[in-house]
Design an enzyme around this catalytic site. Structure first.
Site, PDB file in Angstrom:
ATOM      1  N   GLY A  72      -0.225   8.056  -1.305  1.00 18.59           N
ATOM      2  CA  GLY A  72      -1.294   8.094  -0.319  1.00 18.59           C
ATOM      3  C   GLY A  72      -0.766   7.873   1.103  1.00 18.59           C
ATOM      4  N   SER A 199      -4.349   9.173  -3.964  1.00 18.02           N
ATOM      5  CA  SER A 199      -3.194   8.540  -4.599  1.00 18.02           C
ATOM      6  C   SER A 199      -3.486   8.330  -6.078  1.00 18.02           C
ATOM      7  CB  SER A 199      -2.913   7.197  -3.921  1.00 18.02           C
ATOM      8  OG  SER A 199      -1.827   6.558  -4.558  1.00 18.02           O
ATOM      9  N   THR A 236      11.442  18.747  -4.833  1.00 19.08           N
ATOM     10  CA  THR A 236      11.076  19.115  -6.203  1.00 19.08           C
ATOM     11  C   THR A 236       9.977  18.186  -6.709  1.00 19.08           C
ATOM     12  OG1 THR A 236      13.309  19.892  -6.567  1.00 19.08           O
ATOM     13  CG2 THR A 236      11.991  19.459  -8.543  1.00 19.08           C
ATOM     14  N   CYS A 324       1.195 -13.472   2.915  1.00 15.18           N
ATOM     15  CA  CYS A 324       2.316 -14.307   3.342  1.00 15.18           C
ATOM     16  C   CYS A 324       3.362 -13.421   3.974  1.00 15.18           C
ATOM     17  CB  CYS A 324       2.947 -14.980   2.137  1.00 15.18           C
ATOM     18  SG  CYS A 324       2.348 -16.633   1.899  1.00 15.18           S
TER      19      CYS A 324
HETATM   20  N1  PLP Z   1      -5.022   3.915   1.594  1.00 11.13           N
HETATM   21  C1  PLP Z   1      -5.704   2.960   0.945  1.00 11.13           C
HETATM   22  C2  PLP Z   1      -7.133   2.718   1.285  1.00 11.13           C
HETATM   23  C3  PLP Z   1      -5.068   2.203  -0.045  1.00 11.13           C
HETATM   24  O1  PLP Z   1      -5.740   1.230  -0.671  1.00 11.13           O
HETATM   25  C4  PLP Z   1      -3.713   2.479  -0.346  1.00 11.13           C
HETATM   26  C5  PLP Z   1      -2.987   1.680  -1.361  1.00 11.13           C
HETATM   27  O2  PLP Z   1      -3.132   0.473  -1.435  1.00 11.13           O
HETATM   28  C6  PLP Z   1      -3.064   3.495   0.362  1.00 11.13           C
HETATM   29  C7  PLP Z   1      -3.745   4.192   1.322  1.00 11.13           C
HETATM   30  C8  PLP Z   1      -1.634   3.830   0.101  1.00 11.13           C
HETATM   31  O3  PLP Z   1      -1.472   4.527  -1.090  1.00 11.13           O
HETATM   32  P1  PLP Z   1      -0.014   4.557  -1.766  1.00 11.13           P
HETATM   33  O4  PLP Z   1       0.191   3.213  -2.381  1.00 11.13           O
HETATM   34  O5  PLP Z   1      -0.108   5.650  -2.792  1.00 11.13           O
HETATM   35  O6  PLP Z   1       0.944   4.869  -0.692  1.00 11.13           O
END
Ligand code: PLP
Length: 391
Positions: A72, A199, A236, A324
């Site tokens: 993501g 994601s 890939t 933290c």
């Molecule tokens: N965006 C949101 C709202 C998320 O909660 C997360 C993951 O915690 C991400 C983006 C990032 O996704 P990824 O862990 O696949 O990079």
């Protein structure tokens, strides 16, 4: 070791058995490169095609609009940087104060490169006012990038209104739907956003695979250049994980008519019981619109980081409204943006339910949490601030 009681599905999810079974052949005999012309490679390529259709179906997109990538975070970076590269004269980005670090860190970096960033505020419930977005758009705005649903509170932004505004103002819109996909219905064909991040590991598939939706009418420039994904994302493809992403999307789509409601019932029982039976507990974020699986609660006069350690001894996993770093505890930027004080944010916990959460899990959590919270409060000096308990 106590049995695992996993209430941290917004962090990541377990891989469902059907998803694991679907991916296994692609880790064993079916190891072909999807770009190879012989049948071993063609089978891998066909598997990508099938997965693309499954992911597209989950979000109401065309398969050709789905570009597989590594996560993501990559999707979000690609979307924003693509919009900037397409219109290099426009150097203004609009986002919000409660975004995921994928967006925040990139925008902070871009600010050091001379881009203007507008950080839209949210109200005490974590809600965004679309009128503030409309007022912030200028002729310099290259892209608007906003969450679909917040990972910490589950609060859902008014994406239809947001998309209507950006369409009217002719500004590209990126939505981070990493937490929303599979939890609420998504129909990108109707929405009109240009870019949407997804994601796999929030959907009961493995970590390290994601996708960027790019509307077929949107302009786009890749982040990683190469010939794969029709030259839209080089490298890939991770075939096994993409197959898993496809299977998880298919299962999520199938469960959308029923699963969100059953998870909402579990979440509401969990949340209401804690609020009604434990003193000094309150919810952070709007009750609605909110993801059905997420509950972010402040437990007055506890230190959430310490609670996590004690919960862990009982097998319970959840997250703190703080992190933290370098020896100090930083309160969550999401909670502080909503006006929650630093002390309250440090006393906040996020519980996120998922596909595998049962009534018995909730019963167990409702026994553990009040007991540990009581223990933490009892260890506090009278009138003093929360103390660390040696775990
Ligand atoms: N965006 C949101 C709202 C998320 O909660 C997360 C993951 O915690 C991400 C983006 C990032 O996704 P990824 O862990 O696949 O990079």
């Amino acid at each position: 070791m106590p049995d695992l009681l996993y209430l941290d599905h917004n962090a990541t999810t377990p891989i469902l058995p059907e998803v694991r079974d679907a991916m296994l052949p692609w880790l064993e005999n079916e190891f072909g490169n999807p770009s190879s012309v012989y049948s071993l490679g063609r089978r891998a390529s066909a598997a990508l095609t099938a997965a693309r259709e499954q992911v597209a179906a989950l979000v109401g997109a065309q398969p050709s609009e789905i570009i597989f990538n590594s996560c993501g975070t990559e999707a979000t970076n690609t979307a924003i940087l693509s919009a900037l590269a397409i219109d290099p004269d426009k150097r203004h980005i609009i986002t919000s104060t409660v975004e995921h670090s994928a967006t925040i860190k990139l925008c902070e970096h871009l600010a050091t490169r001379g881009y203007g960033i507008t950080w839209l505020p949210v109200d005490k419930d974590g809600l965004l006012d679309p009128a503030k977005l409309e007022a912030a758009i200028t002729s310099e705005t290259a892209v608007v990038s906003l969450l679909w649903a917040n990972n910490e509170t589950g609060v859902i932004f008014p994406v239809e209104e947001i998309a209507a505004i950006t369409a009217r103002k002719k500004v590209p819109l990126h939505l981070d739907a990493v937490q929303a996909a599979g939890k609420v219905p998504i129909n990108l064909a109707e929405l009109g956003a240009q870019y949407v991040s997804l994601s796999a590991h929030k959907l009961c598939a493995p970590k390290g695979v994601g996708a960027l939706y790019v509307n077929r009418r949107a302009r786009y420039t890749p982040l990683l250049r190469g010939s794969q994904e029709e030259s839209k994302r080089g490298g890939t493809q991770n075939v096994a994980s993409i197959v898993a992403f496809g299977k998880a999307s298919e299962l999520a789509l199938k469960s959308l008519p029923t699963h969100p409601e059953s998870i909402r019932a579990l979440r509401d029982r969990f949340e209401q019981t804690l609020i009604n039976t434990v003193e000094g507990v309150r919810r952070n974020g709007a009750d609605e619109p909110r993801l059905p699986n997420t509950s972010n609660l402040t437990f007055t006069a506890i230190e959430a980081e310490t609670a996590l350690l004690l919960f862990d001894k009982e097998g319970l996993c959840c997250s703190a409204g703080s992190a933290c770093s370098s020896g100090s505890i930083n309160p969550s930027h999401v909670l502080t943006a909503m006006g929650v004080t630093r002390d309250e944010a440090r006393a906040s916990l996020r519980f996120s339910l998922g596909r595998t959460t049962t009534e018995a899990d909730i019963d167990r959590a409702l026994e553990i949490i009040p007991r540990i919270v009581g223990k933490l409060r009892a260890a506090q000096p009278a009138g003093g601030s929360p103390v660390h308990i040696k775990s």
